[in-house]
Write an enzyme that holds these catalytic residues in place. Structure first.
Site, PDB file in Angstrom:
ATOM      1  N   ASP A  18     -20.607  79.575  15.622  1.00  0.00           N
ATOM      2  CA  ASP A  18     -21.108  79.120  16.924  1.00  0.00           C
ATOM      3  C   ASP A  18     -21.923  77.841  16.713  1.00  0.00           C
ATOM      4  O   ASP A  18     -22.894  77.837  15.952  1.00  0.00           O
ATOM      5  CB  ASP A  18     -21.986  80.232  17.534  1.00  0.00           C
ATOM      6  CG  ASP A  18     -22.398  79.913  18.962  1.00  0.00           C
ATOM      7  OD1 ASP A  18     -21.830  78.972  19.555  1.00  0.00           O
ATOM      8  OD2 ASP A  18     -23.293  80.602  19.481  1.00  0.00           O
ATOM      9  N   MET A  19     -21.538  76.769  17.385  1.00  0.00           N
ATOM     10  CA  MET A  19     -22.264  75.509  17.230  1.00  0.00           C
ATOM     11  C   MET A  19     -23.670  75.648  17.826  1.00  0.00           C
ATOM     12  O   MET A  19     -23.873  76.387  18.790  1.00  0.00           O
ATOM     13  CB  MET A  19     -21.526  74.370  17.954  1.00  0.00           C
ATOM     14  CG  MET A  19     -20.077  74.177  17.536  1.00  0.00           C
ATOM     15  SD  MET A  19     -19.856  74.040  15.769  1.00  0.00           S
ATOM     16  CE  MET A  19     -20.648  72.468  15.459  1.00  0.00           C
ATOM     17  N   TYR A  23     -23.870  70.674  23.257  1.00  0.00           N
ATOM     18  CA  TYR A  23     -23.807  69.418  24.007  1.00  0.00           C
ATOM     19  C   TYR A  23     -24.920  68.463  23.554  1.00  0.00           C
ATOM     20  O   TYR A  23     -24.735  67.240  23.527  1.00  0.00           O
ATOM     21  CB  TYR A  23     -23.934  69.665  25.512  1.00  0.00           C
ATOM     22  CG  TYR A  23     -22.741  70.332  26.174  1.00  0.00           C
ATOM     23  CD1 TYR A  23     -21.719  70.889  25.427  1.00  0.00           C
ATOM     24  CD2 TYR A  23     -22.636  70.392  27.566  1.00  0.00           C
ATOM     25  CE1 TYR A  23     -20.642  71.505  26.034  1.00  0.00           C
ATOM     26  CE2 TYR A  23     -21.557  70.998  28.188  1.00  0.00           C
ATOM     27  CZ  TYR A  23     -20.565  71.561  27.411  1.00  0.00           C
ATOM     28  OH  TYR A  23     -19.495  72.170  28.018  1.00  0.00           O
ATOM     29  N   ARG A  60     -36.761  73.376  22.690  1.00  0.00           N
ATOM     30  CA  ARG A  60     -37.044  74.809  22.865  1.00  0.00           C
ATOM     31  C   ARG A  60     -38.413  75.149  22.278  1.00  0.00           C
ATOM     32  O   ARG A  60     -39.179  75.929  22.853  1.00  0.00           O
ATOM     33  CB  ARG A  60     -35.971  75.663  22.173  1.00  0.00           C
ATOM     34  CG  ARG A  60     -34.616  75.559  22.838  1.00  0.00           C
ATOM     35  CD  ARG A  60     -33.590  76.485  22.195  1.00  0.00           C
ATOM     36  NE  ARG A  60     -32.240  75.987  22.445  1.00  0.00           N
ATOM     37  CZ  ARG A  60     -31.134  76.670  22.240  1.00  0.00           C
ATOM     38  NH1 ARG A  60     -31.179  77.908  21.786  1.00  0.00           N
ATOM     39  NH2 ARG A  60     -29.955  76.134  22.497  1.00  0.00           N
ATOM     40  N   ASP A 120     -17.282  75.813  21.905  1.00  0.00           N
ATOM     41  CA  ASP A 120     -18.057  75.637  20.666  1.00  0.00           C
ATOM     42  C   ASP A 120     -18.106  76.893  19.804  1.00  0.00           C
ATOM     43  O   ASP A 120     -19.025  77.087  19.034  1.00  0.00           O
ATOM     44  CB  ASP A 120     -19.484  75.175  21.006  1.00  0.00           C
ATOM     45  CG  ASP A 120     -20.348  76.306  21.527  1.00  0.00           C
ATOM     46  OD1 ASP A 120     -19.799  77.236  22.130  1.00  0.00           O
ATOM     47  OD2 ASP A 120     -21.570  76.257  21.305  1.00  0.00           O
ATOM     48  N   GLU A 121     -17.116  77.767  19.965  1.00  0.00           N
ATOM     49  CA  GLU A 121     -17.103  79.004  19.188  1.00  0.00           C
ATOM     50  C   GLU A 121     -15.732  79.229  18.562  1.00  0.00           C
ATOM     51  O   GLU A 121     -14.709  79.024  19.227  1.00  0.00           O
ATOM     52  CB  GLU A 121     -17.327  80.201  20.098  1.00  0.00           C
ATOM     53  CG  GLU A 121     -18.715  80.474  20.522  1.00  0.00           C
ATOM     54  CD  GLU A 121     -18.690  81.640  21.492  1.00  0.00           C
ATOM     55  OE1 GLU A 121     -19.053  82.741  21.091  1.00  0.00           O
ATOM     56  OE2 GLU A 121     -18.269  81.422  22.641  1.00  0.00           O
TER      57      GLU A 121
HETATM   58  P1  TTP Z   1     -23.934  77.973  24.156  1.00  0.00           P
HETATM   59  O1  TTP Z   1     -23.253  78.185  22.841  1.00  0.00           O
HETATM   60  O2  TTP Z   1     -24.196  79.164  24.999  1.00  0.00           O
HETATM   61  O3  TTP Z   1     -25.324  77.317  23.918  1.00  0.00           O
HETATM   62  P2  TTP Z   1     -25.718  76.093  23.012  1.00  0.00           P
HETATM   63  O4  TTP Z   1     -24.640  75.741  22.050  1.00  0.00           O
HETATM   64  O5  TTP Z   1     -26.198  74.990  23.897  1.00  0.00           O
HETATM   65  O6  TTP Z   1     -26.975  76.645  22.258  1.00  0.00           O
HETATM   66  P3  TTP Z   1     -27.060  77.774  21.153  1.00  0.00           P
HETATM   67  O7  TTP Z   1     -27.512  77.063  19.920  1.00  0.00           O
HETATM   68  O8  TTP Z   1     -28.092  78.703  21.670  1.00  0.00           O
HETATM   69  O9  TTP Z   1     -25.717  78.414  21.003  1.00  0.00           O
HETATM   70  O10 TTP Z   1     -23.107  76.936  25.019  1.00  0.00           O
HETATM   71  C1  TTP Z   1     -22.350  75.879  24.425  1.00  0.00           C
HETATM   72  C2  TTP Z   1     -22.363  74.702  25.359  1.00  0.00           C
HETATM   73  O11 TTP Z   1     -21.791  75.087  26.596  1.00  0.00           O
HETATM   74  C3  TTP Z   1     -23.737  74.231  25.674  1.00  0.00           C
HETATM   75  O12 TTP Z   1     -24.204  73.290  24.715  1.00  0.00           O
HETATM   76  C4  TTP Z   1     -23.598  73.664  27.031  1.00  0.00           C
HETATM   77  C5  TTP Z   1     -22.477  74.434  27.656  1.00  0.00           C
HETATM   78  N1  TTP Z   1     -22.981  75.426  28.620  1.00  0.00           N
HETATM   79  C6  TTP Z   1     -23.121  75.051  29.946  1.00  0.00           C
HETATM   80  O13 TTP Z   1     -22.785  73.929  30.292  1.00  0.00           O
HETATM   81  N2  TTP Z   1     -23.614  75.924  30.845  1.00  0.00           N
HETATM   82  C7  TTP Z   1     -23.978  77.185  30.502  1.00  0.00           C
HETATM   83  O14 TTP Z   1     -24.419  77.956  31.352  1.00  0.00           O
HETATM   84  C8  TTP Z   1     -23.835  77.571  29.130  1.00  0.00           C
HETATM   85  C9  TTP Z   1     -24.237  78.948  28.704  1.00  0.00           C
HETATM   86  C10 TTP Z   1     -23.332  76.676  28.237  1.00  0.00           C
END
Ligand code: TTP
Length: 696
Positions: A18-19, A23, A60, A120-121
């Protein structure tokens, strides 16, 4: 409802990658001056500074949360850098994030079967790589272990006070008394650490990972230690992990099923399920789901890593919160046009780059009714067969919307009449294309056989007429592939005239968004939806082909569809049937039209069809060659020779486009072992069909 999958007894090594604050990382790579600074990405919507959709870890630490809007974030942390998501067509443009995700996938896929689960997964099946490492360079033989691996979090591994954590991890990785499964897991830890380093070096992105024996546990683990860390779940720690895991946090239990477990069985943590027998769970939730629940309580999951680098669907959406809600059909049409334009572009790119086509168009909306007594009523999602071409898609999406709106409004529908104020508002709209499948490489279509191998067509003609469907011979074998296949796979709307009701409950939406592609601005406002899978379709710039393609590809369809509404639910069945029969009797199916238009200069070897510009010639040619009425197997073999095609390569779905009268016969034809028996029974055959056709 979730279903239990068979569980293999062999040890598997599965990783979930998981990235981190994805963004934000992409924006920081674009703007290196932001590195290390508190940064967040805001949605394309200036209201109160826009909603935060990604928050960097520095931000954060300073109290910034994703639930905030830009203005609030500035108040909490004045030094925060807010970057607006890129914009195209008046809405968020996620292409740069998709491309960045693709870069990562291409690195991860080097080591094992790779499934892109969202933008991103990624899931990775590293079993083979781990087996190889275990047999060639087992961890216990390693003197030096990479620091990144030594920083792993091994669930259940005790660190005595004062002990060196890295030394403990090293000891765990090098255990000689571990069983085979756990040794494989240790190899997985080393492989994933190395992959994460490669990702960092090649893309500048950090990621976190979970490593275990199945997807479910790895997904849980990857979120446990972020950013830039990895967590391992040995078998012995599964129970400990699940006993304190809130039931709603488990994949597929965030919706109705999870709520039912809480209210019906008093299950609040996954571990609470252990007190119920499999039989009891089956009594409540059915055999499959009961077994699935019994399994997950024990950390058992047979779900395979799918081996998919590309997205399962494409989607485009937008939210219209508060005063921005859409209140007229005109404004809905405007936005559907934008969304369909983007979707169409992405489908075209997918087709060009990956030779994949989508078959279903689905429309989702969020709505409210001003006079709604039942404020929980949901706008029903609707889907229909997907027709390629922006205009067609826009038309279909609007029809889907109107079908959904009629159902949503129910007794209030009358308010839609005329131009009077109508008591509804749309706060979210999205269109998605699903049921995406590969066009099998090497697959030849019936049409292609009829065209022959195009050796006789001049290259200049081929180039010039690449998309001229009126002359199928203008395709070269290679050049024509994608276009031909679209035609073959795209059914006439009149054949598929249905509006499917898709479940629009939150649970199914949630599931969809985890694998599909609702766009951020839409789902990010829906608190219970997690994140979408905007998976890979490395978008190229739009080639402009579609403008050629659209009128050509859909010409045949549109002639039918302009009169044959896809949304005929209100019309008596008999009327629809009469129309369909009339069309069929006219020989509308597109393949037939090609049969009649074959350019002699591009004929198949036997010239069976090419010599014929009319049906009589086709028929007599076929008969002369014993193509139709022969009833021995040897004649069949001859026929195959004459037609010079390999029946095993034909995509059976193209047969659906043939007139129903001859479909069965063609199918039988393609099954050599059955051909002999079938041929004896033939009464109405292809030749008869063409003969009748001529009389029309
Ligand atoms: P996530 O993997 O949920 O979050 P993240 O990568 O920003 O942070 P984390 O390190 O906690 O995993 O989401 C991946 C991307 O998807 C995120 O960067 C932005 C986008 N996204 C949205 O645009 N809206 C949302 O509600 C969510 C959950 C994610």
């Amino acid at each position: 409802m979730p279903v239990a999958k068979p569980v293999s007894s062999d040890g598997r090594v599965i990783a979930h990658i998981d990235m981190d604050c994805f963004y934000v990382q992409v924006e920081q790579r674009k703007h290196p001056e932001l590195r290390g600074l508190p940064t967040a990405v805001v949605q394309y919507n200036s209201w109160k500074g826009g909603a935060l959709i990604a928050v960097g870890y520095e931000a954060r630490a300073l109290g910034i949360k994703r639930s905030m809007r830009g203005e609030e974030a500035k108040a909490v942390c004045p030094q925060i850098h807010l970057v607006q998501v890129p914009v195209a067509r008046g809405k968020a443009d996620l292409n740069s994030y998709r491309e960045a995700g693709s870069e990562v996938v291409s690195i991860l896929a080097r080591m094992g079967r790779c499934e892109r689960a969202s933008i991103d997964e990624v899931y990775l099946d590293l079993t083979d790589a781990a087996e190889t490492m275990l047999s060639e360079t087992p961890p216990e033989s390693l003197e030096i272990i990479d620091d990144e691996a030594l920083k792993s979090h091994i669930l259940g591994l005790k660190h005595e006070d004062g002990s060196d954590m890295k030394e403990n991890v090293k000891g765990w990785l090098r255990r000689s008394d571990a069983d085979h499964r756990e040794k494989l897991l240790a190899c997985g830890v080393l492989i994933v650490a190395d992959l994460r380093m490669q990702v960092l070096q090649e893309t500048q992105f950090t990621c976190s990972a979970g490593i275990s024996h199945n997807k479910m546990l790895s997904k849980l683990a990857s979120a446990m230690n972020k950013p830039a860390q990895q967590t391992v779940v040995p078998c012995s720690s599964v129970q400990q992990l699940l006993e304190s895991l809130p039931i709603k946090k488990m994949k597929q239990l965030g919706g109705k099923l999870g709520s039912s477990l809480q209210s019906e069985l008093g299950v609040n943590f996954v571990g609470d399920l252990l007190q119920f027998s499999e039989q009891k769970l089956q009594e409540y939730y059915g055999i499959n789901t009961g077994t699935w629940l019994w399994n997950i309580a024990r950390g058992i999951s047979g779900e395979e890593v799918e081996g998919r680098l590309l997205t399962k669907s494409h989607g485009s959406g937008k939210t219209f919160p508060g005063p921005r809600a859409l209140k007229t059909l005109h404004s809905v049409q405007h936005w559907l046009n934008q969304l369909c334009e983007e979707l169409s572009e992405r489908l075209q790119t997918d087709l060009d780059q990956n030779r994949r086509i989508a078959r279903t168009l689905t429309l989702h909306a969020r709505a409210y009714m001003s006079s709604d007594s039942d404020s929980h009523k949901k706008f029903p999602s609707k889907s229909c067969p997907l027709r390629y071409g922006t205009t067609k898609m826009q038309e279909d999406a609007m029809n889907l919307f109107q079908a959904g709106l009629r159902e949503y409004l129910g007794p209030f529908e009358v308010k839609m009449q005329g131009n009077k104020k109508i008591g509804w508002g749309i706060t979210g709209l999205s269109v998605s294309a699903g049921k995406i499948s590969d066009i099998p490489s090497g697959t030849s279509s019936i049409m292609k056989y009829f065209q022959g191998h195009d050796r006789l067509c001049s290259p200049s003609k081929l180039a010039k007429e690449k998309f001229e469907l009126e002359d199928p011979c203008s395709f070269s074998e290679n050049e024509s592939n994608s276009t031909l296949d679209i035609i073959e796979h795209t059914k006439l709307p009149e054949e598929e005239a249905t509006v499917n009701n898709e479940s629009s409950d939150l649970e199914s939406m949630e599931h969809k968004t985890s694998t599909n592609s609702l766009e951020v601005p839409f789902y990010s406002s829906m608190s219970s939806l997690k994140k979408a899978d905007f998976s890979q379709e490395t978008p190229l710039s739009f080639s402009g082909r579609e403008s050629h393609l659209e009128p050509k590809l859909t010409e045949l369809q549109s002639k039918v569809s302009s009169k044959e509404s896809t949304f005929e639910s209100g019309r008596p069945a008999s009327e629809q049937q009469v129309k369909r029969n009339a069309l069929r009797d006219k020989g509308t199916p597109s393949l037939l039209r090609f049969f009649r238009r074959v350019d002699p200069s591009c004929s198949i070897q036997s010239q069976v069809l090419a010599q014929s510009s009319d049906d009589t010639n086709i028929r007599s040619s076929l008969e002369n060659n014993n193509s139709i009425h022969g009833d021995s197997l040897s004649e069949d073999v001859q026929r195959r020779e004459m037609w010079r095609y390999n029946v095993d390569e034909i995509d059976p779905s193209v047969i659906d486009e043939l007139p129903s009268e001859i479909q069965e016969e063609v199918r039988a034809w393609l099954r050599p072992q059955k051909r002999q028996a079938n041929s004896a029974r033939r009464s109405v055959g292809i030749a008869d069909y063409f003969s009748r056709n001529k009389k029309l």
